[in-house]
Design a protein around this motif. Structure first.
Motif, PDB file in Angstrom:
ATOM      1  N   ASP A 378     -30.810 -38.418  29.216  1.00 56.62           N
ATOM      2  CA  ASP A 378     -29.494 -38.815  28.704  1.00 56.62           C
ATOM      3  C   ASP A 378     -28.432 -38.304  29.674  1.00 56.62           C
ATOM      4  OD1 ASP A 378     -27.207 -39.403  27.307  1.00 56.62           O
ATOM      5  OD2 ASP A 378     -28.008 -38.784  25.373  1.00 56.62           O
ATOM      6  N   THR A 379     -28.171 -39.084  30.709  1.00 57.23           N
ATOM      7  CA  THR A 379     -27.248 -38.636  31.752  1.00 57.23           C
ATOM      8  C   THR A 379     -25.805 -38.601  31.276  1.00 57.23           C
ATOM      9  OG1 THR A 379     -27.056 -40.913  32.564  1.00 57.23           O
ATOM     10  CG2 THR A 379     -28.733 -39.528  33.572  1.00 57.23           C
ATOM     11  N   ALA A 380     -25.457 -39.428  30.283  1.00 52.46           N
ATOM     12  CA  ALA A 380     -24.060 -39.495  29.841  1.00 52.46           C
ATOM     13  C   ALA A 380     -23.572 -38.163  29.297  1.00 52.46           C
ATOM     14  CB  ALA A 380     -23.899 -40.593  28.791  1.00 52.46           C
ATOM     15  N   VAL A 381     -24.424 -37.466  28.569  1.00 49.33           N
ATOM     16  CA  VAL A 381     -24.029 -36.182  27.996  1.00 49.33           C
ATOM     17  C   VAL A 381     -23.859 -35.142  29.108  1.00 49.33           C
ATOM     18  CG1 VAL A 381     -24.741 -34.309  26.468  1.00 49.33           C
ATOM     19  CG2 VAL A 381     -25.073 -36.673  25.766  1.00 49.33           C
ATOM     20  N   LEU A 382     -24.770 -35.143  30.083  1.00 54.10           N
ATOM     21  CA  LEU A 382     -24.653 -34.212  31.209  1.00 54.10           C
ATOM     22  C   LEU A 382     -23.371 -34.483  32.000  1.00 54.10           C
ATOM     23  CD1 LEU A 382     -28.363 -34.436  32.398  1.00 54.10           C
ATOM     24  CD2 LEU A 382     -27.303 -32.415  31.381  1.00 54.10           C
ATOM     25  N   GLU A 383     -23.096 -35.762  32.250  1.00 51.93           N
ATOM     26  CA  GLU A 383     -21.892 -36.116  33.007  1.00 51.93           C
ATOM     27  C   GLU A 383     -20.628 -35.751  32.237  1.00 51.93           C
ATOM     28  OE1 GLU A 383     -22.684 -40.212  33.530  1.00 51.93           O
ATOM     29  OE2 GLU A 383     -23.852 -39.951  35.398  1.00 51.93           O
ATOM     30  N   ALA A 384     -20.641 -35.929  30.925  1.00 48.79           N
ATOM     31  CA  ALA A 384     -19.474 -35.582  30.113  1.00 48.79           C
ATOM     32  C   ALA A 384     -19.185 -34.086  30.179  1.00 48.79           C
ATOM     33  CB  ALA A 384     -19.697 -36.009  28.661  1.00 48.79           C
ATOM     34  N   CYS A 385     -20.254 -33.282  30.186  1.00 53.91           N
ATOM     35  CA  CYS A 385     -20.069 -31.826  30.241  1.00 53.91           C
ATOM     36  C   CYS A 385     -19.507 -31.409  31.599  1.00 53.91           C
ATOM     37  CB  CYS A 385     -21.401 -31.136  29.965  1.00 53.91           C
ATOM     38  SG  CYS A 385     -21.268 -29.342  29.813  1.00 53.91           S
ATOM     39  N   LEU A 386     -20.058 -31.959  32.673  1.00 55.00           N
ATOM     40  CA  LEU A 386     -19.547 -31.629  34.006  1.00 55.00           C
ATOM     41  C   LEU A 386     -18.095 -32.067  34.162  1.00 55.00           C
ATOM     42  CD1 LEU A 386     -22.688 -32.589  36.124  1.00 55.00           C
ATOM     43  CD2 LEU A 386     -21.680 -30.303  35.946  1.00 55.00           C
ATOM     44  N   ALA A 387     -17.764 -33.237  33.625  1.00 54.91           N
ATOM     45  CA  ALA A 387     -16.382 -33.721  33.709  1.00 54.91           C
ATOM     46  C   ALA A 387     -15.441 -32.810  32.930  1.00 54.91           C
ATOM     47  CB  ALA A 387     -16.301 -35.152  33.176  1.00 54.91           C
ATOM     48  N   GLU A 388     -15.875 -32.375  31.767  1.00 54.05           N
ATOM     49  CA  GLU A 388     -15.035 -31.492  30.952  1.00 54.05           C
ATOM     50  C   GLU A 388     -14.803 -30.154  31.647  1.00 54.05           C
ATOM     51  OE1 GLU A 388     -12.734 -30.398  27.622  1.00 54.05           O
ATOM     52  OE2 GLU A 388     -13.510 -32.330  28.300  1.00 54.05           O
ATOM     53  N   HIS A 397     -18.476 -22.101  36.480  1.00 51.88           N
ATOM     54  CA  HIS A 397     -19.232 -21.845  35.257  1.00 51.88           C
ATOM     55  C   HIS A 397     -20.730 -21.769  35.594  1.00 51.88           C
ATOM     56  CE1 HIS A 397     -20.919 -22.283  31.235  1.00 51.88           C
ATOM     57  NE2 HIS A 397     -19.719 -22.029  30.748  1.00 51.88           N
ATOM     58  N   PRO A 398     -21.450 -20.763  35.082  1.00 50.63           N
ATOM     59  CA  PRO A 398     -22.874 -20.591  35.452  1.00 50.63           C
ATOM     60  C   PRO A 398     -23.764 -21.746  35.035  1.00 50.63           C
ATOM     61  CG  PRO A 398     -22.221 -19.098  33.658  1.00 50.63           C
ATOM     62  CD  PRO A 398     -20.965 -19.674  34.208  1.00 50.63           C
ATOM     63  N   ALA A 399     -23.301 -22.594  34.108  1.00 46.84           N
ATOM     64  CA  ALA A 399     -24.144 -23.717  33.679  1.00 46.84           C
ATOM     65  C   ALA A 399     -24.107 -24.879  34.653  1.00 46.84           C
ATOM     66  CB  ALA A 399     -23.699 -24.204  32.298  1.00 46.84           C
ATOM     67  N   ILE A 400     -23.137 -24.913  35.551  1.00 54.88           N
ATOM     68  CA  ILE A 400     -22.963 -26.081  36.421  1.00 54.88           C
ATOM     69  C   ILE A 400     -24.200 -26.360  37.291  1.00 54.88           C
ATOM     70  CG2 ILE A 400     -21.661 -26.920  38.426  1.00 54.88           C
ATOM     71  CD1 ILE A 400     -19.131 -25.954  37.079  1.00 54.88           C
ATOM     72  N   PRO A 401     -24.813 -25.372  37.947  1.00 54.41           N
ATOM     73  CA  PRO A 401     -26.024 -25.680  38.737  1.00 54.41           C
ATOM     74  C   PRO A 401     -27.143 -26.288  37.888  1.00 54.41           C
ATOM     75  CG  PRO A 401     -25.167 -23.524  39.322  1.00 54.41           C
ATOM     76  CD  PRO A 401     -24.405 -23.956  38.107  1.00 54.41           C
ATOM     77  N   LEU A 402     -27.324 -25.765  36.667  1.00 56.70           N
ATOM     78  CA  LEU A 402     -28.358 -26.301  35.792  1.00 56.70           C
ATOM     79  C   LEU A 402     -28.041 -27.737  35.386  1.00 56.70           C
ATOM     80  CD1 LEU A 402     -29.070 -23.275  33.429  1.00 56.70           C
ATOM     81  CD2 LEU A 402     -30.656 -24.270  35.057  1.00 56.70           C
ATOM     82  N   LEU A 403     -26.786 -27.974  35.045  1.00 61.09           N
ATOM     83  CA  LEU A 403     -26.384 -29.321  34.652  1.00 61.09           C
ATOM     84  C   LEU A 403     -26.606 -30.312  35.797  1.00 61.09           C
ATOM     85  CD1 LEU A 403     -23.088 -28.321  32.824  1.00 61.09           C
ATOM     86  CD2 LEU A 403     -25.089 -29.324  31.724  1.00 61.09           C
ATOM     87  N   LYS A 404     -26.214 -29.913  37.013  1.00 54.59           N
ATOM     88  CA  LYS A 404     -26.388 -30.803  38.161  1.00 54.59           C
ATOM     89  C   LYS A 404     -27.865 -31.046  38.465  1.00 54.59           C
ATOM     90  CE  LYS A 404     -21.993 -29.946  40.523  1.00 54.59           C
ATOM     91  NZ  LYS A 404     -21.336 -29.420  41.753  1.00 54.59           N
ATOM     92  N   ALA A 405     -28.682 -30.012  38.327  1.00 56.09           N
ATOM     93  CA  ALA A 405     -30.106 -30.159  38.601  1.00 56.09           C
ATOM     94  C   ALA A 405     -30.754 -31.108  37.604  1.00 56.09           C
ATOM     95  CB  ALA A 405     -30.799 -28.803  38.554  1.00 56.09           C
ATOM     96  N   ARG A 406     -30.393 -30.976  36.345  1.00 52.84           N
ATOM     97  CA  ARG A 406     -30.979 -31.858  35.334  1.00 52.84           C
ATOM     98  C   ARG A 406     -30.486 -33.292  35.502  1.00 52.84           C
ATOM     99  NH1 ARG A 406     -31.435 -28.028  29.900  1.00 52.84           N
ATOM    100  NH2 ARG A 406     -32.465 -26.325  30.973  1.00 52.84           N
ATOM    101  N   LEU A 407     -29.238 -33.431  35.951  1.00 47.78           N
ATOM    102  CA  LEU A 407     -28.714 -34.763  36.206  1.00 47.78           C
ATOM    103  C   LEU A 407     -29.459 -35.403  37.377  1.00 47.78           C
ATOM    104  CD1 LEU A 407     -26.581 -36.823  35.366  1.00 47.78           C
ATOM    105  CD2 LEU A 407     -25.005 -35.749  36.972  1.00 47.78           C
TER     106      LEU A 407
END
Length: 412
Positions: A378-388, A397-407
């Motif tokens: 579900d890329t839309a949710v990952l992209e929404a979080c990175l955009a926010e 934010h420490p979650a950004i590398p994880l979010l990008k990797a999963r995307l």
């Protein structure tokens, strides 16, 4: 050996590329390994020499008298023979991937001690990097990690297989069982072997409820019916787990989600849809379910005669209160995975959409990361979080590398 060595070289090349460039390996590395590398990279130094150790007395108290200790002692001779015959090291952990017990063959025992693969060693990927114990524990399924798929170079010469351990009565996950050896001793039956050993330990556990963890005891000790339907299928009545077949579980779920009751026609349509199943077949299933519920199922309409609590209602109530993170934490995945009941399929889609829409409206990083484990594409949710996070200027934010990797994995 040549094939294994080539595999080891490919794995090491992928790991080297990732640690040096952070990209370019999405298609050559399994998604769960890449995800764990990213998690590990945020907290584990690559020059780590040993796994960190938990408090010795605390570890001992967790092990002594536990169902895992009782089970391991009952089958210890067989576990030890397996370790000695294959020159393996075996380990049993708690639900936090802390090692509680190990036994190793002569060579592997020394190797294990040198990296703190011993009682008290913390082998979650945030502590020591990617490994099979952590994957099996987090994903709740058997896992293998070969050579440089491990994040920490201290175990690049290892291959590990692990399988989760569950309480046979409650289904509660108690930890994992792992077998490890050197990469050059990799064998196709490694995963099958660890599955067999895990089942052996589970079958040896004491058949009482006194060992179920406090959270589950608290949840299921209330009088009435407690149902977990999201990502699983578990039912308790008055604190005792029910063992039902698939159809009986579906009937119970429909009645729990419609507490005012259902007529025979309604229940038949919700359960079977257009399938040609007789009413007498449904009545027989209901009769068996009534016996399992000690008669607490009324007729005309069919209705449960007890308090009811389901994780479906819990998740939806949290969403209504705007508690998105708590709702995602409680959301275990698809409702009764694999069900063909049209009503349950529809309800499952409703809950999934509700959770997803709440995250799109309020993409909290921790909640999004948890959700992405259940819906990895579900890329839309990952992209929404990175955009926010970008709009808020929280670019570190420490979650950004994880979010990008999963995307990246989802897009691959």
């Amino acid at each position: 050996m040549d094939e294994l060595d080539q595999r080891r070289r490919r794995t090491l090349a992928a790991w080297t590329t990732w640690v040096e460039e952070g990209e370019g390996v999405a298609t050559s590395v399994r998604p769960e390994i890449l995800d764990s590398w990213t998690r590990s990279g945020a907290s584990v130094a690559r020059d780590l020499g040993q796994a960190p150790l938990a408090d010795e007395s605390e570890t001992r108290s967790l092990w002594q008298g536990s169902p895992l200790q009782i089970a391991v002692e009952r089958v210890e001779d067989e576990l030890r023979r397996t370790a000695e015959d294959g020159d393996l090291v075996l380990a049993v952990t708690d639900p936090d991937t802390r090692v509680l017990w190990t036994y190793g063959g002569r060579v592997m025992r020394r190797k294990a001690e040198s990296v703190n693969f011993v009682a008290g060693g913390r082998w979650d990927d945030r502590s020591v990097g990617t490994n099979a114990l952590d994957l099996a524990n987090r994903l709740d399924r058997p896992a293998m990690v070969f050579s440089a798929e491990h994040y920490a170079p201290i175990v690049h010469n290892w291959v590990c297989w692990a399988a989760p351990l569950h309480d046979p009565t409650s289904g509660t996950k108690l930890g994992v069982l792992d077998i490890s050896t050197t990469w050059d001793r990799t064998h196709p039956i490694g995963l099958a072997t660890v599955r067999v050993l895990a089942r052996l330990v589970e079958q040896a556990m004491p058949a009482t409820r006194e060992y179920v963890d406090d959270a589950t005891t608290q949840e299921t000790a209330e009088p009435g019916l407690v149902l977990r339907l999201l990502g699983t299928a578990e039912a308790w009545v008055d604190g005792q787990r029910l063992l039902l077949n698939r159809r009986q579980t579906e009937i119970l779920s429909l009645l729990a989600l419609h507490p005012d009751g259902l007529s025979l026609d309604q229940l038949h349509a919700m359960l079977y849809g257009d399938h040609a199943v007789t009413f007498s077949t449904l009545k027989a299933e209901v009769s068996h379910l009534r016996q399992a519920l000690a008669g607490q199922l009324a007729s005309r309409p069919y209705r449960l005669l007890m308090p009811i609590a389901t994780d479906v209602d819990h998740v939806l109530a949290l969403l209504r209160r705007g508690e998105v993170a708590a709702a995602v934490e409680a959301y275990g995945g698809d409702l009764l995975p694999g069900t063909e009941s049209p009503a349950l399929v529809q309800m499952g889609e409703y809950v999934a959409v509700a959770v997803r829409e709440a995250l799109l409206a309020d993409p909290q990083p921790d909640a999004v990361l948890h959700y992405s484990e259940l819906a990895p594409y579900d890329t839309a949710v990952l992209e929404a979080c990175l955009a926010e996070l970008g709009r808020e200027g929280r670019l570190r934010h420490p979650a950004i590398p994880l979010l990008k990797a999963r995307l990246a994995v989802a897009d691959a």
